[in-house]
Design a protein around this motif. Sequence first.
Motif, short mmCIF file in Angstrom:
data_model
loop_
_atom_site.label_atom_id
_atom_site.label_comp_id
_atom_site.label_asym_id
_atom_site.label_seq_id
_atom_site.Cartn_x
_atom_site.Cartn_y
_atom_site.Cartn_z
N TYR A 291 -43.85 10.19 3.09
CA TYR A 291 -44.47 11.41 3.60
C TYR A 291 -45.98 11.22 3.70
CZ TYR A 291 -39.97 13.43 2.53
OH TYR A 291 -38.63 13.69 2.48
N VAL A 292 -46.61 11.99 4.51
CA VAL A 292 -48.05 11.88 4.74
C VAL A 292 -48.81 12.25 3.48
CG1 VAL A 292 -49.97 12.78 6.10
CG2 VAL A 292 -47.75 12.42 7.18
N ALA A 293 -49.85 11.50 3.19
CA ALA A 293 -50.69 11.74 2.02
C ALA A 293 -51.78 12.76 2.32
CB ALA A 293 -51.32 10.43 1.56
N ASN A 294 -52.37 13.28 1.26
CA ASN A 294 -53.50 14.18 1.37
C ASN A 294 -54.72 13.49 0.77
OD1 ASN A 294 -55.18 16.42 1.54
ND2 ASN A 294 -54.44 17.27 -0.38
N VAL A 295 -55.77 13.31 1.55
CA VAL A 295 -57.02 12.74 1.05
C VAL A 295 -57.96 13.90 0.76
CG1 VAL A 295 -59.03 11.32 1.59
CG2 VAL A 295 -56.74 10.56 2.26
N SER A 296 -58.41 14.00 -0.50
CA SER A 296 -59.26 15.11 -0.92
C SER A 296 -60.74 14.77 -0.93
CB SER A 296 -58.86 15.56 -2.34
OG SER A 296 -57.54 16.00 -2.36
N ASP A 297 -61.10 13.53 -1.29
CA ASP A 297 -62.51 13.19 -1.42
C ASP A 297 -62.74 11.73 -1.06
OD1 ASP A 297 -65.19 13.63 -1.92
OD2 ASP A 297 -65.00 13.60 -4.09
N GLY B 81 -57.00 11.67 -3.69
CA GLY B 81 -56.18 12.73 -3.11
C GLY B 81 -54.83 12.80 -3.77
N ALA B 82 -53.82 13.08 -2.96
CA ALA B 82 -52.44 13.14 -3.43
C ALA B 82 -51.65 12.09 -2.67
CB ALA B 82 -51.87 14.53 -3.21
N PHE B 83 -51.54 10.90 -3.24
CA PHE B 83 -50.73 9.83 -2.66
C PHE B 83 -50.19 8.95 -3.77
CE2 PHE B 83 -55.25 8.79 -2.20
CZ PHE B 83 -55.36 7.58 -2.88
N SER B 84 -49.06 8.33 -3.51
CA SER B 84 -48.39 7.48 -4.49
C SER B 84 -48.35 6.02 -4.08
CB SER B 84 -46.95 7.95 -4.72
OG SER B 84 -46.94 9.28 -5.17
N TYR B 85 -48.62 5.76 -2.80
CA TYR B 85 -48.54 4.39 -2.30
C TYR B 85 -49.74 4.08 -1.41
CZ TYR B 85 -43.67 4.46 -3.75
OH TYR B 85 -42.53 4.56 -4.49
N VAL B 86 -50.23 2.86 -1.56
CA VAL B 86 -51.20 2.27 -0.63
C VAL B 86 -50.46 1.12 0.00
CG1 VAL B 86 -53.39 1.11 -0.41
CG2 VAL B 86 -53.12 2.90 -2.11
N ASN B 87 -50.24 1.21 1.32
CA ASN B 87 -49.34 0.29 2.01
C ASN B 87 -48.00 0.35 1.28
OD1 ASN B 87 -51.50 -0.25 3.68
ND2 ASN B 87 -51.99 -2.19 2.72
N SER B 88 -47.55 -0.73 0.68
CA SER B 88 -46.28 -0.70 -0.05
C SER B 88 -46.48 -0.78 -1.56
CB SER B 88 -45.38 -1.85 0.41
OG SER B 88 -46.01 -3.08 0.15
N GLN B 89 -47.73 -0.78 -2.02
CA GLN B 89 -48.02 -0.87 -3.45
C GLN B 89 -48.07 0.51 -4.08
OE1 GLN B 89 -51.59 -3.57 -3.07
NE2 GLN B 89 -50.63 -4.37 -4.93
N PRO C 80 -52.93 15.47 -8.20
CA PRO C 80 -53.95 14.96 -7.27
C PRO C 80 -55.34 14.89 -7.89
CG PRO C 80 -53.40 17.22 -6.73
CD PRO C 80 -52.46 16.79 -7.81
N VAL C 81 -56.13 13.94 -7.41
CA VAL C 81 -57.55 13.83 -7.75
C VAL C 81 -58.31 14.48 -6.61
CG1 VAL C 81 -59.46 12.26 -8.15
CG2 VAL C 81 -57.22 11.72 -9.09
N ASN C 82 -59.03 15.56 -6.91
CA ASN C 82 -59.68 16.34 -5.88
C ASN C 82 -61.14 16.00 -5.65
OD1 ASN C 82 -57.30 17.82 -5.50
ND2 ASN C 82 -57.82 19.17 -7.18
N VAL C 83 -61.82 15.43 -6.64
CA VAL C 83 -63.25 15.18 -6.51
C VAL C 83 -63.65 13.93 -7.29
CG1 VAL C 83 -63.88 16.67 -8.47
CG2 VAL C 83 -65.52 16.29 -6.62
N ILE C 84 -64.63 13.21 -6.76
CA ILE C 84 -65.18 12.01 -7.40
C ILE C 84 -66.69 12.18 -7.47
CG2 ILE C 84 -65.34 9.50 -7.32
CD1 ILE C 84 -63.02 9.58 -5.27
N ALA C 85 -67.29 11.82 -8.60
CA ALA C 85 -68.74 11.91 -8.76
C ALA C 85 -69.23 10.81 -9.69
CB ALA C 85 -69.12 13.27 -9.33
#
Length: 103
Positions: free
Chosen positions: A32-38, A51-59, A83-88
């Motif tokens: 399913y499509v991922a959500n990129v938050s920051d 964001g909210a994702f479980s895979y990068v490519n197949s990893q 999900p991780v919503n913010v990075i600082a």
Amino acid sequence: MLNILATYCLISFAQVWSDDFGNLDSLHVGGYVANVSDLFNDGDSVLYISGAFSYVNSQNTYQVLKWDGYNYFLLQNGIPGGPVNVIARFNNNILFGGDFTHV
């Protein structure tokens, strides 16, 4: 009569990111499509993506990765549990905030 010619020179700089993500093909959640938050630009050399994702490519990873302009790097096991919503950056540390339950 005195003619005066005035010339103005305007110089500007803008940050430009390439849309070629090298070997980073996809972020997804089991197909399913991922959500990129920051997106966090760390010193113009590393881009953190969260964001909210479980895979990068197949990893398998969770919610966060870093990209150096050519390659992506997983941050150990990532941050499972939401999900991780913010990075600082604070005191030379990269901090992550979001709706996760554990790290």
